[in-house]
Design a protein around this motif. Structure first.
Motif, PDB file in Angstrom:
ATOM      1  N   MET A  19       0.812  -1.216   0.000  1.00 52.17           N
ATOM      2  CA  MET A  19       0.000   0.000   0.000  1.00 52.17           C
ATOM      3  C   MET A  19       0.845   1.266   0.000  1.00 52.17           C
ATOM      4  O   MET A  19       0.335   2.345  -0.290  1.00 52.17           O
ATOM      5  CB  MET A  19      -0.930   0.012   1.212  1.00 52.17           C
ATOM      6  N   ILE A  20       2.119   1.159   0.299  1.00 47.90           N
ATOM      7  CA  ILE A  20       2.967   2.346   0.416  1.00 47.90           C
ATOM      8  C   ILE A  20       3.091   3.073  -0.930  1.00 47.90           C
ATOM      9  O   ILE A  20       2.926   4.288  -0.995  1.00 47.90           O
ATOM     10  CB  ILE A  20       4.351   1.969   0.977  1.00 47.90           C
ATOM     11  N   ALA A  21       3.385   2.356  -1.997  1.00 44.31           N
ATOM     12  CA  ALA A  21       3.609   2.987  -3.302  1.00 44.31           C
ATOM     13  C   ALA A  21       2.385   3.756  -3.807  1.00 44.31           C
ATOM     14  O   ALA A  21       2.516   4.916  -4.199  1.00 44.31           O
ATOM     15  CB  ALA A  21       4.061   1.950  -4.323  1.00 44.31           C
ATOM     16  N   PRO A  22       1.172   3.169  -3.803  1.00 43.33           N
ATOM     17  CA  PRO A  22       0.022   3.946  -4.272  1.00 43.33           C
ATOM     18  C   PRO A  22      -0.235   5.194  -3.428  1.00 43.33           C
ATOM     19  O   PRO A  22      -0.606   6.239  -3.959  1.00 43.33           O
ATOM     20  CB  PRO A  22      -1.154   2.974  -4.170  1.00 43.33           C
ATOM     21  N   ILE A  23      -0.018   5.089  -2.127  1.00 45.41           N
ATOM     22  CA  ILE A  23      -0.248   6.236  -1.254  1.00 45.41           C
ATOM     23  C   ILE A  23       0.762   7.337  -1.533  1.00 45.41           C
ATOM     24  O   ILE A  23       0.398   8.512  -1.644  1.00 45.41           O
ATOM     25  CB  ILE A  23      -0.219   5.803   0.224  1.00 45.41           C
ATOM     26  N   VAL A  24       2.032   6.971  -1.683  1.00 38.28           N
ATOM     27  CA  VAL A  24       3.065   7.970  -1.954  1.00 38.28           C
ATOM     28  C   VAL A  24       2.812   8.657  -3.299  1.00 38.28           C
ATOM     29  O   VAL A  24       2.893   9.885  -3.403  1.00 38.28           O
ATOM     30  CB  VAL A  24       4.472   7.324  -1.910  1.00 38.28           C
ATOM     31  N   VAL A  25       2.492   7.879  -4.311  1.00 35.08           N
ATOM     32  CA  VAL A  25       2.228   8.452  -5.633  1.00 35.08           C
ATOM     33  C   VAL A  25       1.015   9.377  -5.585  1.00 35.08           C
ATOM     34  O   VAL A  25       1.039  10.483  -6.139  1.00 35.08           O
ATOM     35  CB  VAL A  25       2.034   7.339  -6.688  1.00 35.08           C
ATOM     36  N   ALA A  26      -0.042   8.959  -4.898  1.00 34.48           N
ATOM     37  CA  ALA A  26      -1.241   9.796  -4.798  1.00 34.48           C
ATOM     38  C   ALA A  26      -0.953  11.097  -4.066  1.00 34.48           C
ATOM     39  O   ALA A  26      -1.398  12.170  -4.488  1.00 34.48           O
ATOM     40  CB  ALA A  26      -2.352   9.024  -4.089  1.00 34.48           C
ATOM     41  N   VAL A  27      -0.195  11.037  -2.980  1.00 40.16           N
ATOM     42  CA  VAL A  27       0.135  12.250  -2.226  1.00 40.16           C
ATOM     43  C   VAL A  27       0.959  13.205  -3.086  1.00 40.16           C
ATOM     44  O   VAL A  27       0.699  14.413  -3.113  1.00 40.16           O
ATOM     45  CB  VAL A  27       0.875  11.896  -0.911  1.00 40.16           C
ATOM     46  N   LEU A  28       1.947  12.678  -3.794  1.00 40.32           N
ATOM     47  CA  LEU A  28       2.771  13.539  -4.645  1.00 40.32           C
ATOM     48  C   LEU A  28       1.951  14.176  -5.770  1.00 40.32           C
ATOM     49  O   LEU A  28       2.117  15.371  -6.065  1.00 40.32           O
ATOM     50  CB  LEU A  28       3.937  12.740  -5.230  1.00 40.32           C
ATOM     51  N   LEU A  29       1.074  13.407  -6.385  1.00 45.76           N
ATOM     52  CA  LEU A  29       0.237  13.966  -7.445  1.00 45.76           C
ATOM     53  C   LEU A  29      -0.718  15.032  -6.921  1.00 45.76           C
ATOM     54  O   LEU A  29      -0.892  16.078  -7.543  1.00 45.76           O
ATOM     55  CB  LEU A  29      -0.554  12.855  -8.134  1.00 45.76           C
ATOM     56  N   VAL A  30      -1.326  14.776  -5.774  1.00 44.17           N
ATOM     57  CA  VAL A  30      -2.247  15.762  -5.198  1.00 44.17           C
ATOM     58  C   VAL A  30      -1.499  17.038  -4.840  1.00 44.17           C
ATOM     59  O   VAL A  30      -1.986  18.152  -5.104  1.00 44.17           O
ATOM     60  CB  VAL A  30      -2.986  15.168  -3.979  1.00 44.17           C
ATOM     61  N   LEU A  31      -0.306  16.920  -4.269  1.00 46.44           N
ATOM     62  CA  LEU A  31       0.495  18.114  -3.963  1.00 46.44           C
ATOM     63  C   LEU A  31       0.833  18.882  -5.234  1.00 46.44           C
ATOM     64  O   LEU A  31       0.750  20.115  -5.266  1.00 46.44           O
ATOM     65  CB  LEU A  31       1.777  17.730  -3.222  1.00 46.44           C
ATOM     66  N   TYR A  32       1.200  18.176  -6.278  1.00 46.11           N
ATOM     67  CA  TYR A  32       1.504  18.816  -7.557  1.00 46.11           C
ATOM     68  C   TYR A  32       0.286  19.570  -8.083  1.00 46.11           C
ATOM     69  O   TYR A  32       0.393  20.719  -8.506  1.00 46.11           O
ATOM     70  CB  TYR A  32       1.974  17.775  -8.572  1.00 46.11           C
ATOM     71  N   TYR A  33      -0.872  18.908  -8.061  1.00 51.07           N
ATOM     72  CA  TYR A  33      -2.080  19.548  -8.569  1.00 51.07           C
ATOM     73  C   TYR A  33      -2.476  20.768  -7.746  1.00 51.07           C
ATOM     74  O   TYR A  33      -2.923  21.771  -8.290  1.00 51.07           O
ATOM     75  CB  TYR A  33      -3.247  18.558  -8.616  1.00 51.07           C
ATOM     76  N   VAL A  34      -2.316  20.691  -6.435  1.00 49.62           N
ATOM     77  CA  VAL A  34      -2.666  21.828  -5.571  1.00 49.62           C
ATOM     78  C   VAL A  34      -1.724  23.002  -5.828  1.00 49.62           C
ATOM     79  O   VAL A  34      -2.165  24.155  -5.921  1.00 49.62           O
ATOM     80  CB  VAL A  34      -2.666  21.401  -4.091  1.00 49.62           C
ATOM     81  N   VAL A  35      -0.423  22.729  -5.967  1.00 51.96           N
ATOM     82  CA  VAL A  35       0.531  23.805  -6.259  1.00 51.96           C
ATOM     83  C   VAL A  35       0.237  24.397  -7.635  1.00 51.96           C
ATOM     84  O   VAL A  35       0.235  25.623  -7.809  1.00 51.96           O
ATOM     85  CB  VAL A  35       1.986  23.283  -6.176  1.00 51.96           C
ATOM     86  N   TYR A  36      -0.044  23.559  -8.602  1.00 50.50           N
ATOM     87  CA  TYR A  36      -0.380  24.026  -9.949  1.00 50.50           C
ATOM     88  C   TYR A  36      -1.631  24.895  -9.907  1.00 50.50           C
ATOM     89  O   TYR A  36      -1.693  25.952 -10.539  1.00 50.50           O
ATOM     90  CB  TYR A  36      -0.573  22.815 -10.864  1.00 50.50           C
ATOM     91  N   PHE A  37      -2.634  24.458  -9.141  1.00 52.73           N
ATOM     92  CA  PHE A  37      -3.860  25.229  -8.997  1.00 52.73           C
ATOM     93  C   PHE A  37      -3.562  26.591  -8.363  1.00 52.73           C
ATOM     94  O   PHE A  37      -4.073  27.616  -8.811  1.00 52.73           O
ATOM     95  CB  PHE A  37      -4.862  24.458  -8.132  1.00 52.73           C
ATOM     96  N   GLY A  38      -2.721  26.601  -7.346  1.00 52.72           N
ATOM     97  CA  GLY A  38      -2.359  27.860  -6.703  1.00 52.72           C
ATOM     98  C   GLY A  38      -1.665  28.820  -7.651  1.00 52.72           C
ATOM     99  O   GLY A  38      -1.937  30.024  -7.639  1.00 52.72           O
ATOM    100  N   LEU A  39      -0.773  28.292  -8.476  1.00 53.06           N
ATOM    101  CA  LEU A  39      -0.100  29.145  -9.457  1.00 53.06           C
ATOM    102  C   LEU A  39      -1.079  29.688 -10.494  1.00 53.06           C
ATOM    103  O   LEU A  39      -0.980  30.853 -10.890  1.00 53.06           O
ATOM    104  CB  LEU A  39       1.023  28.373 -10.145  1.00 53.06           C
TER     105      LEU A  39
END
Length: 91
Positions: free
Chosen positions: A25-45
């Motif tokens: 379960m570690i890999a899917p969680i890490v990938v999801a967290v990184l993608l969500v952070l990327y999308y949130v930063v992109y949205f903020g920009l």
């Protein structure tokens, strides 16, 4: 005492300990967290740089992608807990 989970792939019962489930379960969680952070930063920009209506039009896409990413991650965790580690073999 180890808890075990049984799967019915290829008419064999495979035993997997709870620790192995957590490790998978570690890999899917890490990938999801990184993608969500990327999308949130992109949205903020986008919100900071784009004027007017463009903020809403182009800003909603990263938020929708973040929601879909979280949903897919939750589904994958449920599959792992049920013992369907290799879901591509079903097709």
């Amino acid at each position: 005492m180890k808890r075990v989970c049984y799967t019915q792939t290829n008419k064999q019962r495979q035993v997997m300990s709870v620790n192995e489930h957590k490790r998978k379960m570690i890999a899917p969680i890490v990938v999801a967290v990184l993608l969500v952070l990327y999308y949130v930063v992109y949205f903020g920009l986008l919100i900071a740089l784009l004027p007017g209506v463009w903020k809403i039009l182009f800003g909603i896409v990263p938020l929708l992608l973040a929601v879909v990413t979280v949903k897919v991650c939750i589904e994958r965790i449920r599959e792992i807990k049920k013992g369907e580690e290799d879901d591509l073999s079903q097709y």
